[in-house]
Design a protein around this motif. Structure first.
Motif, PDB file in Angstrom:
ATOM      1  N   THR A   1     -10.707   5.518   0.395  1.00 14.75           N
ATOM      2  CA  THR A   1     -11.612   5.500  -0.753  1.00 14.75           C
ATOM      3  C   THR A   1     -12.669   4.423  -0.489  1.00 14.75           C
ATOM      4  OG1 THR A   1     -10.376   3.819  -1.960  1.00 14.75           O
ATOM      5  CG2 THR A   1      -9.681   6.101  -2.267  1.00 14.75           C
ATOM      6  N   ALA A   2     -13.787   4.511  -1.199  1.00 18.32           N
ATOM      7  CA  ALA A   2     -14.863   3.520  -1.026  1.00 18.32           C
ATOM      8  C   ALA A   2     -14.353   2.122  -1.357  1.00 18.32           C
ATOM      9  CB  ALA A   2     -16.055   3.891  -1.906  1.00 18.32           C
ATOM     10  N   ASP A   3     -13.541   2.011  -2.405  1.00 16.13           N
ATOM     11  CA  ASP A   3     -12.996   0.708  -2.789  1.00 16.13           C
ATOM     12  C   ASP A   3     -12.155   0.110  -1.668  1.00 16.13           C
ATOM     13  OD1 ASP A   3     -14.147   0.554  -5.205  1.00 16.13           O
ATOM     14  OD2 ASP A   3     -12.349   1.054  -6.375  1.00 16.13           O
ATOM     15  N   GLU A   4     -11.301   0.926  -1.087  1.00 15.67           N
ATOM     16  CA  GLU A   4     -10.441   0.442  -0.002  1.00 15.67           C
ATOM     17  C   GLU A   4     -11.277  -0.026   1.180  1.00 15.67           C
ATOM     18  OE1 GLU A   4      -6.516   3.253  -0.881  1.00 15.67           O
ATOM     19  OE2 GLU A   4      -7.998   3.861   0.603  1.00 15.67           O
ATOM     20  N   LEU A   5     -12.277   0.764   1.526  1.00 17.52           N
ATOM     21  CA  LEU A   5     -13.109   0.444   2.683  1.00 17.52           C
ATOM     22  C   LEU A   5     -13.911  -0.832   2.427  1.00 17.52           C
ATOM     23  CD1 LEU A   5     -13.038   2.070   5.217  1.00 17.52           C
ATOM     24  CD2 LEU A   5     -15.051   3.310   4.474  1.00 17.52           C
ATOM     25  N   TYR A   6     -14.346  -0.990   1.198  1.00 12.91           N
ATOM     26  CA  TYR A   6     -15.170  -2.150   0.839  1.00 12.91           C
ATOM     27  C   TYR A   6     -14.405  -3.452   1.042  1.00 12.91           C
ATOM     28  CZ  TYR A   6     -17.878  -5.408  -1.960  1.00 12.91           C
ATOM     29  OH  TYR A   6     -18.587  -6.498  -2.395  1.00 12.91           O
ATOM     30  N   GLN A   7     -13.073  -3.384   0.890  1.00 17.43           N
ATOM     31  CA  GLN A   7     -12.262  -4.593   1.029  1.00 17.43           C
ATOM     32  C   GLN A   7     -12.048  -5.035   2.472  1.00 17.43           C
ATOM     33  OE1 GLN A   7      -8.614  -4.409  -1.314  1.00 17.43           O
ATOM     34  NE2 GLN A   7      -9.667  -3.077  -2.748  1.00 17.43           N
TER      35      GLN A   7
ATOM     36  N   ILE B   1       1.109  10.525   1.933  1.00 19.52           N
ATOM     37  CA  ILE B   1       0.673   9.358   2.713  1.00 19.52           C
ATOM     38  C   ILE B   1      -0.591   9.717   3.504  1.00 19.52           C
ATOM     39  CG2 ILE B   1       1.255   7.901   4.704  1.00 19.52           C
ATOM     40  CD1 ILE B   1       4.174   7.888   3.652  1.00 19.52           C
ATOM     41  N   LEU B   2      -0.557  10.863   4.166  1.00 23.37           N
ATOM     42  CA  LEU B   2      -1.737  11.325   4.906  1.00 23.37           C
ATOM     43  C   LEU B   2      -2.956  11.377   3.994  1.00 23.37           C
ATOM     44  CD1 LEU B   2      -0.543  14.271   7.173  1.00 23.37           C
ATOM     45  CD2 LEU B   2      -1.870  12.311   7.938  1.00 23.37           C
ATOM     46  N   ALA B   3      -2.776  11.975   2.830  1.00 19.95           N
ATOM     47  CA  ALA B   3      -3.908  12.176   1.914  1.00 19.95           C
ATOM     48  C   ALA B   3      -4.232  10.919   1.121  1.00 19.95           C
ATOM     49  CB  ALA B   3      -3.598  13.332   0.973  1.00 19.95           C
ATOM     50  N   ASN B   4      -3.389   9.888   1.240  1.00 16.09           N
ATOM     51  CA  ASN B   4      -3.633   8.617   0.543  1.00 16.09           C
ATOM     52  C   ASN B   4      -3.711   8.821  -0.969  1.00 16.09           C
ATOM     53  OD1 ASN B   4      -4.114   5.858   0.349  1.00 16.09           O
ATOM     54  ND2 ASN B   4      -6.322   6.062   0.645  1.00 16.09           N
TER      55      ASN B   4
ATOM     56  N   GLU C   1       0.837  -1.208   0.000  1.00 11.62           N
ATOM     57  CA  GLU C   1       0.000   0.000   0.000  1.00 11.62           C
ATOM     58  C   GLU C   1       0.870   1.256   0.000  1.00 11.62           C
ATOM     59  OE1 GLU C   1      -3.877  -1.803   2.397  1.00 11.62           O
ATOM     60  OE2 GLU C   1      -2.319  -0.704   3.482  1.00 11.62           O
ATOM     61  N   LEU C   2       1.906   1.234   0.822  1.00  8.33           N
ATOM     62  CA  LEU C   2       2.767   2.408   0.941  1.00  8.33           C
ATOM     63  C   LEU C   2       3.525   2.657  -0.368  1.00  8.33           C
ATOM     64  CD1 LEU C   2       2.829   4.126   3.409  1.00  8.33           C
ATOM     65  CD2 LEU C   2       4.861   2.940   4.186  1.00  8.33           C
ATOM     66  N   TYR C   3       3.908   1.578  -1.008  1.00  9.86           N
ATOM     67  CA  TYR C   3       4.682   1.686  -2.244  1.00  9.86           C
ATOM     68  C   TYR C   3       3.883   2.387  -3.341  1.00  9.86           C
ATOM     69  CZ  TYR C   3       7.206   0.308  -6.439  1.00  9.86           C
ATOM     70  OH  TYR C   3       7.887   0.327  -7.633  1.00  9.86           O
ATOM     71  N   GLN C   4       2.562   2.265  -3.275  1.00 11.26           N
ATOM     72  CA  GLN C   4       1.732   2.872  -4.325  1.00 11.26           C
ATOM     73  C   GLN C   4       1.557   4.375  -4.161  1.00 11.26           C
ATOM     74  OE1 GLN C   4      -2.003   0.724  -4.933  1.00 11.26           O
ATOM     75  NE2 GLN C   4      -0.968  -1.141  -4.280  1.00 11.26           N
ATOM     76  N   ILE C   5       1.917   4.897  -2.977  1.00 11.82           N
ATOM     77  CA  ILE C   5       1.730   6.323  -2.711  1.00 11.82           C
ATOM     78  C   ILE C   5       2.725   7.147  -3.532  1.00 11.82           C
ATOM     79  CG2 ILE C   5       1.809   8.101  -0.903  1.00 11.82           C
ATOM     80  CD1 ILE C   5      -0.530   6.260  -0.435  1.00 11.82           C
ATOM     81  N   PHE C   6       2.238   8.249  -4.085  1.00 15.77           N
ATOM     82  CA  PHE C   6       3.073   9.190  -4.839  1.00 15.77           C
ATOM     83  C   PHE C   6       4.232   9.662  -3.945  1.00 15.77           C
ATOM     84  CE2 PHE C   6       2.505  11.964  -8.675  1.00 15.77           C
ATOM     85  CZ  PHE C   6       3.675  12.691  -8.550  1.00 15.77           C
ATOM     86  N   HIS C   7       5.414   9.796  -4.528  1.00 23.07           N
ATOM     87  CA  HIS C   7       6.638  10.238  -3.832  1.00 23.07           C
ATOM     88  C   HIS C   7       7.345   9.087  -3.102  1.00 23.07           C
ATOM     89  CE1 HIS C   7       6.117  14.442  -4.738  1.00 23.07           C
ATOM     90  NE2 HIS C   7       5.097  14.619  -3.944  1.00 23.07           N
ATOM     91  N   VAL C   8       6.672   7.954  -2.919  1.00 22.94           N
ATOM     92  CA  VAL C   8       7.334   6.829  -2.235  1.00 22.94           C
ATOM     93  C   VAL C   8       8.111   6.045  -3.294  1.00 22.94           C
ATOM     94  CG1 VAL C   8       7.034   4.693  -0.934  1.00 22.94           C
ATOM     95  CG2 VAL C   8       5.621   6.684  -0.400  1.00 22.94           C
ATOM     96  N   THR C   9       9.430   6.207  -3.261  1.00 28.04           N
ATOM     97  CA  THR C   9      10.265   5.608  -4.299  1.00 28.04           C
ATOM     98  C   THR C   9      11.440   4.882  -3.661  1.00 28.04           C
ATOM     99  OG1 THR C   9      11.422   7.716  -4.405  1.00 28.04           O
ATOM    100  CG2 THR C   9       9.745   7.305  -6.083  1.00 28.04           C
ATOM    101  N   GLU C  10      12.066   4.025  -4.442  1.00 27.28           N
ATOM    102  CA  GLU C  10      13.349   3.421  -4.069  1.00 27.28           C
ATOM    103  C   GLU C  10      13.361   2.773  -2.686  1.00 27.28           C
ATOM    104  OE1 GLU C  10      16.625   6.236  -4.777  1.00 27.28           O
ATOM    105  OE2 GLU C  10      15.113   7.547  -5.623  1.00 27.28           O
ATOM    106  N   GLY C  11      12.342   1.998  -2.382  1.00 25.37           N
ATOM    107  CA  GLY C  11      12.352   1.270  -1.112  1.00 25.37           C
ATOM    108  C   GLY C  11      12.012   2.111   0.099  1.00 25.37           C
TER     109      GLY C  11
END
Lengths: 408, 408
Positions: free
Chosen positions: B276-282, A327-330, A279-289
């Protein structure tokens, strides 16, 4: 009727028509744009507004303003609606939101999206404050930044393990040794110039020298203009900031709660405590481990303690703060497919601002948003999420305020 | 040597051998299991422990205990390590964790996984407290619960829009009118009996009548046994609970911070604000559009206010609380593919508990976990996340404590 009389009447009619035409098209109302955060609006900003109005002789002054988080990745010390009111009370005619997804970015994306926004609003000129105060010198730096030689050098320094700011600084020193590039408002200014080159070369750029060169300075005695950082620190400590801000701002901020990153200690504990690496890896700005680096932090007694544990040579302070904001804003990388400006969200305006909007709105390339609701655009939906989060720390419910009438 | 002497010596040897054999195999050490939450351990629980030991004459008493959240979906008032110490100090020999993913569930799953855990640990008997105190009457209710007639009725009442508790209550009243099924500890007890039927019919079940029939009651003057709810309320309000708990518990809890759901106000604001609704639904327990119902709540001034806004006829209080617990812990439906007990995690034991473990460990069907680390099993990784979250509210760092030596 005598021919001469007819001719003279035709002349007269022609003159009237040409006056009408002149008023409609020829007497162009001059519109100037500025790019602001007003975190909070202080005497230095007032000077910038007043000098811009005086030197440009503009009819309308438009500000594009970061929303709830700043370019450096910090929550704004006071909510965006109050900051809009402060702008309107101090000489700005129209305030447009720079959305979270554009504002909390490296200087180049911040500049590009801000200039695009102002271009869509039909500004003739953009006026910014800079330490240097000489537009030609800044343009020269811009030329260097766009050169192949510079970009090759940056790549080489990055390979050596330097952070991007360090690598670009070293490359600039090699090619154009001076101290212009060191100063934060010069850097932003140069990025505005570069953005202007490809967004619309028809916009002319002007700079106003800043009174104070510092950005992180402590309060210097006897000066009416202080750094925003110093003023924020005073706000947090409940000190009197009235010597350093316009009277209307002092009044608006009196008794208000100053928001800081520390207000997000428990939210970040919860969000990082429950997050998976994926989940964290998908967040914008989260790069390179970075996701593993963050998840390996077992506890933090303050947000600053969290930031200190994430910081490395490559992850600079601003990068870490921007990452935490995302991360806060997901907000995931896939949520921000591009940096095209998809709508113009008006935060507030006066009569002059409204008149300008009426003039341009029929030709606008993107929707104008004055009444917010969910589902208009994904970036605006993210903005609403950000407002919900900002409300945790703010003394006003920013999320509820999103749906209220805009500010006049 | 005279033949008679040899024969008598052989007899003597045989007698010794038979005594040795009897001690090794025949003199089976009796092991009894109990299913507990100890939120917190009070005089009623002590009575249950003492009566269980006295009536069963067991050698070893094993408790399987909910971890950081209870079956009703609440964060435990005090951390699980302190609750383990309280158990060991009051007559329990071995405390095994009922993981978050099993404990924070409907009564049937809670019971099934708790009984499975005790079965894996080789208990001969399970002793539980109940309002009714008559095992035969509870078994009769169990028969009704497993009947087709009952299940048809439940389905019909659910179709009419009733919540599951209401539907099952109505069905039971139709088939077996009495008040046994109304009382929470009877309900759990019946579920233990049903679980026993398919987990291992060899385990015998016994019940001890509870002193107090109530569960939500306020403190009744002059009674040494009070409801856990009333005691928790006193803890939160900083009142003296020592008349209602064993002396060792009063000592352990003195000066400790009572954890409540309200401690998770900001975490829930942040998590729901950014979801998000999708995340919560899971998330596990989020069913039938609950994700939209939750996301439509624009703000809540307390966790109770949030719960009140989610509650409907179908989403009962416990269901909502369990859902919030799973949202906090970020446990998705796909994270819990089954309710097989995948490991036994020992929270603490005394010498008798250790001796029992040594006896059974070579034949254990699942791994025994005494030293926790990440990556042993996904359910244990979830448990570590839960500990991180629980630490936000607790006065001890529960996550750090996970990796320490277990409690003797």
């Amino acid at each position: 009727m005598h021919l001469l009389v007819i001719v003279s009447k035709l002349y007269f009619l022609g003159a009237i028509l040409s006056i009408i035409r002149y008023n409609e098209v020829g007497d162009h109302m001059k519109t100037v744009g500025i790019i602001v955060e007003y975190n909070p609006l202080h005497n230095g900003h007032l000077h910038h507004i007043e000098e811009t109005r005086r030197l440009s002789s503009c009819d309308t002054l438009i500000a594009v303003m970061s929303s709830s988080f700043t370019q450096r990745g910090e929550p704004a010390v006071i909510d965006k609606f109050t900051r809009t009111k402060m702008a309107l009370e101090n000489g700005v005619d129209l305030v447009v939101e720079l959305p979270f997804v554009f504002a909390v970015q490296n200087a180049d994306i911040f500049a590009e999206t801000a200039v695009r926004t102002l271009d869509l609003l039909g500004v003739d000129e953009i006026w910014f404050g800079s330490e240097h105060g000489d537009i030609a010198a800044l343009q020269t730096i811009g030329d260097v930044l766009e050169s192949d030689a510079y970009n090759d050098l940056v790549r080489r320094y990055l390979k050596d393990g330097n952070s991007y700011p360090t690598a670009s600084d070293k490359a600039m020193r090699d090619l154009h040794p001076n101290d212009i590039f060191d100063q934060p408002n010069n850097i932003l200014g140069i990025q505005y110039l570069l953005a202007g080159r490809h967004v619309n070369p028809g916009i002319s750029f002007h700079t106003i020298p800043r009174h104070k060169s510092g950005y992180y300075d402590d309060i210097a005695d006897g000066e009416a203009i202080q750094s925003a950082t110093a003023i924020r620190r005073m706000m947090v400590e409940g000190e009197d900031i009235s010597p350093y801000v316009p009277a209307s701002v002092a009044k608006r901020l009196f008794g208000r709660r100053a928001v800081t990153y520390e207000d997000f200690h428990e939210p970040l504990q919860a969000i990082l405590g429950r997050a998976t690496a994926d989940e964290l890896y998908q967040i914008f700005h989260v790069t390179e481990g970075l996701e593993h680096r963050i998840l390996n932090i077992s506890s933090f007694h303050s947000v600053q303690h969290l930031i200190d544990q994430i910081l490395t040579r490559r992850y600079t302070n601003s990068k870490v703060r921007r990452t935490l904001a995302f991360i806060l804003a997901n907000v995931k990388e896939s949520d921000v497919p591009d940096f095209e400006v998809p709508y113009l969200r008006i935060l507030g305006m006066n009569d002059a601002g409204r008149a300008h909007l009426n003039t341009i709105k029929k030709d606008l390339a993107v929707p104008l948003v004055t009444n917010v609701k969910e589902g208009i655009h994904p970036y605006l939906d993210i903005e609403l999420r950000v407002s919900k989060l900002y409300s945790i720390a703010s003394d006003i419910d920013v999320f509820q305020a999103e749906f209220k009438r805009l500010i006049f």
